[in-house]
Motif scaffolding. Sequence first.
Motif, short mmCIF file in Angstrom:
data_model
loop_
_atom_site.label_atom_id
_atom_site.label_comp_id
_atom_site.label_asym_id
_atom_site.label_seq_id
_atom_site.Cartn_x
_atom_site.Cartn_y
_atom_site.Cartn_z
N PRO A 19 51.45 49.98 37.77
CA PRO A 19 52.30 48.99 37.11
C PRO A 19 52.12 47.60 37.72
O PRO A 19 51.74 47.45 38.89
N GLU A 20 52.40 46.59 36.93
CA GLU A 20 52.20 45.22 37.37
C GLU A 20 53.04 44.88 38.59
O GLU A 20 52.68 44.02 39.39
N CYS A 21 54.18 45.57 38.77
CA CYS A 21 55.06 45.28 39.90
C CYS A 21 54.56 45.90 41.20
O CYS A 21 55.15 45.68 42.26
N PHE A 22 53.48 46.69 41.17
CA PHE A 22 52.94 47.30 42.39
C PHE A 22 52.31 46.24 43.29
O PHE A 22 51.88 45.17 42.82
N PRO A 23 52.17 46.55 44.59
CA PRO A 23 51.38 45.68 45.47
C PRO A 23 49.90 45.74 45.09
O PRO A 23 49.47 46.62 44.35
N ARG A 24 49.14 44.81 45.63
CA ARG A 24 47.68 44.84 45.54
C ARG A 24 47.12 44.59 46.93
O ARG A 24 47.71 43.89 47.74
N MET A 25 45.96 45.18 47.19
CA MET A 25 45.23 44.93 48.43
C MET A 25 43.87 44.38 48.05
O MET A 25 43.05 45.08 47.46
N GLU A 26 43.65 43.11 48.37
CA GLU A 26 42.40 42.46 47.99
C GLU A 26 41.48 42.33 49.20
O GLU A 26 41.94 42.07 50.31
N PRO A 27 40.18 42.51 49.00
CA PRO A 27 39.24 42.37 50.11
C PRO A 27 39.20 40.95 50.64
O PRO A 27 39.51 39.99 49.92
N VAL A 28 38.85 40.83 51.91
CA VAL A 28 38.67 39.54 52.56
C VAL A 28 37.18 39.36 52.80
O VAL A 28 36.54 40.20 53.45
N ASP A 29 36.61 38.31 52.28
CA ASP A 29 35.16 38.08 52.40
C ASP A 29 34.72 38.11 53.86
O ASP A 29 35.30 37.43 54.72
N GLY A 30 33.69 38.91 54.12
CA GLY A 30 33.09 38.95 55.44
C GLY A 30 33.96 39.56 56.51
O GLY A 30 33.73 39.33 57.70
N ASP A 31 34.97 40.35 56.12
CA ASP A 31 35.91 40.89 57.10
C ASP A 31 36.34 42.28 56.65
O ASP A 31 36.33 42.60 55.45
N SER A 32 36.72 43.12 57.61
CA SER A 32 37.23 44.45 57.27
C SER A 32 38.72 44.42 56.92
O SER A 32 39.28 45.44 56.53
N ALA A 33 39.36 43.27 57.09
CA ALA A 33 40.77 43.14 56.73
C ALA A 33 40.93 43.10 55.21
O ALA A 33 39.96 42.91 54.47
N ARG A 34 42.17 43.28 54.78
CA ARG A 34 42.51 43.14 53.36
C ARG A 34 43.80 42.34 53.25
O ARG A 34 44.59 42.29 54.20
N THR A 35 43.99 41.70 52.11
CA THR A 35 45.18 40.88 51.90
C THR A 35 46.16 41.63 51.01
O THR A 35 45.82 42.02 49.88
N LEU A 36 47.37 41.84 51.54
CA LEU A 36 48.44 42.45 50.75
C LEU A 36 49.11 41.38 49.90
O LEU A 36 49.56 40.35 50.42
#
Length: 334
Positions: A19-36
Amino acid sequence: MLVDTHAHLLPYDYPADAPECFPRMEPVDGDSARTLLFGALRFRARDVFFNAERRIEAQDASGVDVEVLSPMPPLLRSDLPPADGLSLARHVNEFTAALCDAHPHRLLGLGMVPLQDPESAAAELTAIRDQGLHGVEIASNIAGESIGDERFLPFFAEAERLGLAVFVHAMPTATDRLPQSAMGTYVVGLEGALAASSLVAGGTAAKCPDLRIAFSHAAGGYPLMLPRAQYFWSGSWNEGPVDLDRAVAPDDGPSPLDHARRFYYDTLVFDHRALRYLIDLLGPDRLLIGSDFPAMPRETPTARTLRAMNLPADTLHRITYDNAYTWLGLPPPT
């Protein structure tokens, strides 16, 4: 041996058809981190939030033997529609169970539930237990409503029946009495106190005497409120004998301090004087190591302040290890 009972995780991702109200985890360029991304929240999550091997490396680096993992508090959104809240909880719980299965002796998981719908939340506790999770994390308020409200009692009664631990994490609420910059400091202290007090004043603590419940950040200001509550109950200073001629609010049940000494509290209070007070007032069998890792850096090594207090060896062992397993309802490994 040391168990960190207040450590957080984030799922690596979410279903593409969520659903649209869910969180998303997007990749971070050149890094193993992700953006919530969750509503207005943007949070850069290092890979230690969702990678089991990185967690074990971090444990080894900071002197931790076991972590009790709970969802990052922003995931405990009680403003979501109940069906979406349940779907989100199930996704997070499945991820938590899988992450802990990678190292079951060093990663112990807590689930989450949509407590905005207490009936659905209570029903989901069986699935949490069957997934191998050892308890559930809840917020200190549910969309601004006290967790001590009677409508949440069936949830706590079911957690007690199933033998699941409950971890109450302080969550700020909307307030105009403090600036926004204080939300992560002072309001967290207020929230912990309100949550613990509400469970006693609302009757949940009395009705669920075997519920194993713990509070983040030592329940904020709650321990400092207790001597006053004890005085009003007993009419005496320094936890003396009951003086009914002076007691303001006596009753036949457990005293405020008796109730408080059935709860558990993490040690994330940042000062040896605060730790000493908690040990003296509540007892060494009520305290758990907590760090808020990786949302916050741990002391290096973990619990350095506690270890420097020259506590008796058995007291230190209780706080760093035994109490965590008692709270979780598990036998401590030999």
